[in-house]
Design a protein around this motif. Sequence first.
Motif, mmCIF file in Angstrom:
data_model
loop_
_atom_site.group_PDB
_atom_site.id
_atom_site.type_symbol
_atom_site.label_atom_id
_atom_site.label_comp_id
_atom_site.label_asym_id
_atom_site.label_seq_id
_atom_site.Cartn_x
_atom_site.Cartn_y
_atom_site.Cartn_z
ATOM 1 N N MET A 107 0.815 -1.204 0.000
ATOM 2 C CA MET A 107 0.000 0.000 0.000
ATOM 3 C C MET A 107 0.852 1.258 0.000
ATOM 4 O O MET A 107 0.505 2.265 -0.619
ATOM 5 C CB MET A 107 -0.956 -0.015 1.205
ATOM 6 C CG MET A 107 -1.865 -1.236 1.244
ATOM 7 S SD MET A 107 -2.704 -1.569 -0.343
ATOM 8 C CE MET A 107 -3.753 -0.136 -0.478
ATOM 9 N N VAL A 108 1.976 1.212 0.686
ATOM 10 C CA VAL A 108 2.896 2.352 0.691
ATOM 11 C C VAL A 108 3.603 2.469 -0.653
ATOM 12 O O VAL A 108 3.702 3.548 -1.235
ATOM 13 C CB VAL A 108 3.926 2.193 1.836
ATOM 14 C CG1 VAL A 108 5.060 3.197 1.687
ATOM 15 C CG2 VAL A 108 3.251 2.380 3.187
ATOM 16 N N ASN A 109 4.063 1.347 -1.154
ATOM 17 C CA ASN A 109 4.857 1.339 -2.373
ATOM 18 C C ASN A 109 4.047 1.724 -3.608
ATOM 19 O O ASN A 109 4.572 2.320 -4.546
ATOM 20 C CB ASN A 109 5.498 -0.035 -2.555
ATOM 21 C CG ASN A 109 6.504 -0.084 -3.677
ATOM 22 O OD1 ASN A 109 6.420 -0.922 -4.564
ATOM 23 N ND2 ASN A 109 7.473 0.812 -3.660
ATOM 24 N N GLN A 110 2.760 1.384 -3.618
ATOM 25 C CA GLN A 110 1.965 1.683 -4.806
ATOM 26 C C GLN A 110 1.746 3.181 -4.984
ATOM 27 O O GLN A 110 1.363 3.644 -6.046
ATOM 28 C CB GLN A 110 0.617 0.956 -4.744
ATOM 29 C CG GLN A 110 -0.390 1.553 -3.780
ATOM 30 C CD GLN A 110 -1.748 0.857 -3.888
ATOM 31 O OE1 GLN A 110 -1.902 -0.130 -4.591
ATOM 32 N NE2 GLN A 110 -2.738 1.386 -3.196
ATOM 33 N N ASN A 111 2.003 3.945 -3.926
ATOM 34 C CA ASN A 111 1.908 5.404 -4.015
ATOM 35 C C ASN A 111 3.242 6.038 -4.383
ATOM 36 O O ASN A 111 3.427 7.250 -4.261
ATOM 37 C CB ASN A 111 1.400 5.978 -2.687
ATOM 38 C CG ASN A 111 -0.032 5.569 -2.400
ATOM 39 O OD1 ASN A 111 -0.866 5.535 -3.306
ATOM 40 N ND2 ASN A 111 -0.333 5.257 -1.148
#
Length: 264
Positions: A107-111
Motif C-alpha cells: 500500500m505504501v509502495n503503490q503510491n
Amino acid sequence: MTAMSACAQTSPSACTVAAFEPPARINASSLRSLSWAPFRRDEIGWETYAPLMQRELGTLCAPDTSRFSQLLAGFQKRFRMKGTGEMDADTFLRFKGVWQERRPFVMVNQNGFCPPPPDLATLAIAAPAESYGGKTIPLRPGTLDAYRKMVAAARRVPAIAKDTRNLTIFSGFRDPDADAARCVTDGNCDGVARATCSPHRTGLALDLYVGEAPGFKPDSSADPNRLFMTNTPTYRWLLANAHRFGFVNYPFEPWHWEWIGQAP
C-alpha cells in the motif's frame, strides 16, 4: 465464518448445492486448464491459489464443489460482479486486491514511496537453528519475536515438527545496495524490481521453508514447486494461523510472509 469453523462442510452433502452444480463443473475444468497471467507470467490453472481462496471464503469445501461455487458467487456479488460462481481472471483480481491490501508495504509502495531500510545496528539476528542452510538472517526485533511465537505454535503439529527444516528462514532483511549488485552481476532480479524496492529491505519480510517438490529448491517459483508447497501441512497451517501472529503472505510465493505489527 472462518475456515476452521467450516469443518462440517467437508462431507459430500455439505459441499453440494444443487443450484450451483453447473458452475462447479466449469470450475472443475478450469482449475487445471485456465490460461492466464495473474502475476504477469503465464500460468495454466488456478489450483495453486485455491487454498487461499478457500481461506478467504471460509470453507474447506474443495474448489470443484458446488458449495465453493455458491460462496464464490457471494464473493463476486460483494464486488458488484455477476454472481456466476465461476472462477475467472477478473474474479481473481478481486481476491488479489483483497490480499495485497493487507500488506502495508504494498500500500505504501503503490503510491510511489519506497520505505528506507532500517539502521543495521537495530536489527536482530535469527539463531542458527532458525536459519535454513546456516545463513545469517537479520530481521527487525519485532518480526523475529513474532516469528518465534508462531513457530512454537506450529511445531506442536506433528506433521510440521517431524521435519526440522519446516519454517526455518532462508531470507530476511536484504540490503538494497546488495540486491542491486546481485541484480547486475548475477542477472538475478526475480523478474520484477528486486533492485529497486523489495519488501525485504524493511526487515519485516521473511522467506520460510514450507517444503519443496522433488528436484526443486525451496525458493523456486516454478509452477510445479509452488503447487506442491500449497499442499504441505506447513503452508496450510500458515494459511489458517499466521494472521494470529501478525503475518500476511504474498500470494504468488507460498514461502514469503510479512509481519504487519510495525510500519514499513
